[in-house]
Design a protein around this motif. Structure first.
Motif, PDB file in Angstrom:
ATOM      1  N   ALA A  47      -3.096  18.002  30.056  1.00 28.11           N
ATOM      2  CA  ALA A  47      -3.981  17.685  28.932  1.00 28.11           C
ATOM      3  C   ALA A  47      -3.324  16.690  27.978  1.00 28.11           C
ATOM      4  CB  ALA A  47      -4.371  18.953  28.198  1.00 28.11           C
ATOM      5  N   ILE A  48      -2.126  17.007  27.496  1.00 27.69           N
ATOM      6  CA  ILE A  48      -1.416  16.140  26.547  1.00 27.69           C
ATOM      7  C   ILE A  48      -0.021  15.876  27.091  1.00 27.69           C
ATOM      8  CG2 ILE A  48      -0.537  15.843  24.205  1.00 27.69           C
ATOM      9  CD1 ILE A  48      -3.534  16.150  24.124  1.00 27.69           C
ATOM     10  N   ASN A  49       0.252  14.641  27.497  1.00 26.72           N
ATOM     11  CA  ASN A  49       1.595  14.256  27.913  1.00 26.72           C
ATOM     12  C   ASN A  49       2.291  13.685  26.683  1.00 26.72           C
ATOM     13  OD1 ASN A  49       3.943  13.213  28.942  1.00 26.72           O
ATOM     14  ND2 ASN A  49       2.989  12.327  30.752  1.00 26.72           N
ATOM     15  N   GLY A  50       3.107  14.536  26.058  1.00 29.36           N
ATOM     16  CA  GLY A  50       3.775  14.154  24.823  1.00 29.36           C
ATOM     17  C   GLY A  50       5.158  13.575  25.028  1.00 29.36           C
ATOM     18  N   THR A  51       5.476  13.176  26.252  1.00 35.88           N
ATOM     19  CA  THR A  51       6.792  12.620  26.537  1.00 35.88           C
ATOM     20  C   THR A  51       7.044  11.394  25.665  1.00 35.88           C
ATOM     21  OG1 THR A  51       6.746  13.471  28.782  1.00 35.88           O
ATOM     22  CG2 THR A  51       8.254  11.649  28.360  1.00 35.88           C
ATOM     23  N   LEU A  52       8.188  11.396  24.999  1.00 38.86           N
ATOM     24  CA  LEU A  52       8.647  10.341  24.108  1.00 38.86           C
ATOM     25  C   LEU A  52       7.850  10.230  22.815  1.00 38.86           C
ATOM     26  CD1 LEU A  52       9.597   7.575  26.688  1.00 38.86           C
ATOM     27  CD2 LEU A  52      11.081   9.279  25.621  1.00 38.86           C
ATOM     28  N   MET A  53       6.997  11.217  22.518  1.00 41.60           N
ATOM     29  CA  MET A  53       6.320  11.235  21.219  1.00 41.60           C
ATOM     30  C   MET A  53       7.273  11.807  20.180  1.00 41.60           C
ATOM     31  SD  MET A  53       2.435  12.424  21.853  1.00 41.60           S
ATOM     32  CE  MET A  53       1.294  11.388  22.736  1.00 41.60           C
ATOM     33  N   THR A  54       7.176  11.284  18.966  1.00 44.48           N
ATOM     34  CA  THR A  54       8.013  11.746  17.867  1.00 44.48           C
ATOM     35  C   THR A  54       7.158  11.936  16.622  1.00 44.48           C
ATOM     36  OG1 THR A  54       9.906  10.552  18.758  1.00 44.48           O
ATOM     37  CG2 THR A  54      10.038  11.198  16.465  1.00 44.48           C
TER      38      THR A  54
ATOM     39  N   SER B  31      14.538  13.084  26.487  1.00 45.59           N
ATOM     40  CA  SER B  31      15.164  12.788  25.206  1.00 45.59           C
ATOM     41  C   SER B  31      14.263  11.832  24.435  1.00 45.59           C
ATOM     42  CB  SER B  31      16.530  12.146  25.441  1.00 45.59           C
ATOM     43  OG  SER B  31      17.120  11.818  24.213  1.00 45.59           O
ATOM     44  N   GLY B  32      14.154  12.043  23.157  1.00 46.33           N
ATOM     45  CA  GLY B  32      13.285  11.206  22.343  1.00 46.33           C
ATOM     46  C   GLY B  32      11.952  11.865  22.047  1.00 46.33           C
ATOM     47  N   THR B  33      11.727  13.071  22.579  1.00 46.23           N
ATOM     48  CA  THR B  33      10.505  13.827  22.297  1.00 46.23           C
ATOM     49  C   THR B  33      10.867  14.879  21.251  1.00 46.23           C
ATOM     50  OG1 THR B  33       9.843  13.479  24.590  1.00 46.23           O
ATOM     51  CG2 THR B  33       8.634  15.142  23.353  1.00 46.23           C
TER      52      THR B  33
END
Length: 195
Positions: free
Chosen positions: A9-16, A37-39
């Motif tokens: 549903a929500i690919n939050g990879t690398l979201m900040t 890293s970075g999420t």
């Protein structure tokens, strides 16, 4: 995907520093996928997540997806699913509810360190909470854990601190876990639960 039990549903990879609020996620394989890293510093709140299918996960916090917050979530799963999988550190869960049918309500992996779980509600899952070997310094504060099909708690981690969660309808005292073994005994009323 339009096929139930598949897709993310929500690919939050690398979201900040993102905020996800008041959503209803229905019939996917992964609800929220936070990876790499970075999420960091994301908030998921006031959300219902329904996942299904082999190896499905309501919220996955993996591979250095650190310092994220989950609060007031209701996660529904199937027996081959996990409500929340944490394999990163410094994450906070407040009032997360995984109820009925999950293989694991909450599963903390071997790289899951210094996470805080406060006021969680885990009921009727195969295993309500599992803390895997290698996980260190996690804190479970208050909450309710009961009526697992197999067992309420598996804690193979190091330095887990249990601060008075209500387990199987009994109040628990403070228990610490060091080098894979309980340093104190876990009691429900007068009944010894773990050694």
């Amino acid at each position: 995907s339009t096929t139930a039990g598949t897709g993310i549903a929500i690919n939050g990879t690398l979201m900040t520093a993102s905020i996800f609020d008041n959503l209803w996620i229905l019939d996917v394989n992964k609800g929220f996928f936070f990876n790499l890293s970075g999420t960091h510093y994301n908030i998921v709140e006031d959300t219902r997540i329904d996942v299904e299918g082999a190896n499905s996960v309501g919220v996955l916090l993996d591979s250095i997806a650190n310092e994220n917050t989950l609060q007031r979530l209701r996660i529904s799963t199937t027996i081959d699913s996990t409500g929340v999988f944490i394999n990163s550190h410094g994450n906070e869960l407040y009032s997360v509810n995984v109820e009925t049918n999950a293989g694991h309500g909450i599963d903390i992996g071997s790289e899951g360190h210094d996470n805080l779980l406060s006021g969680i509600y885990l009921e009727g899952n195969d295993i309500n909470i599992r803390i895997q070997e290698g996980a260190e310094a996690n804190v479970i504060s208050g909450g309710f854990i009961a009526d697992a099909d197999t067992t309420n708690i598996i804690d193979d981690g190091d330095g887990t601190l249990w601060l008075n969660p209500r387990v199987q309808y009994q109040d628990y005292g403070i228990v610490t876990n060091s080098t894979g073994n309980f340093t104190g005994y876990l009691y429900a009323g007068n009944e010894l639960v773990n050694k």
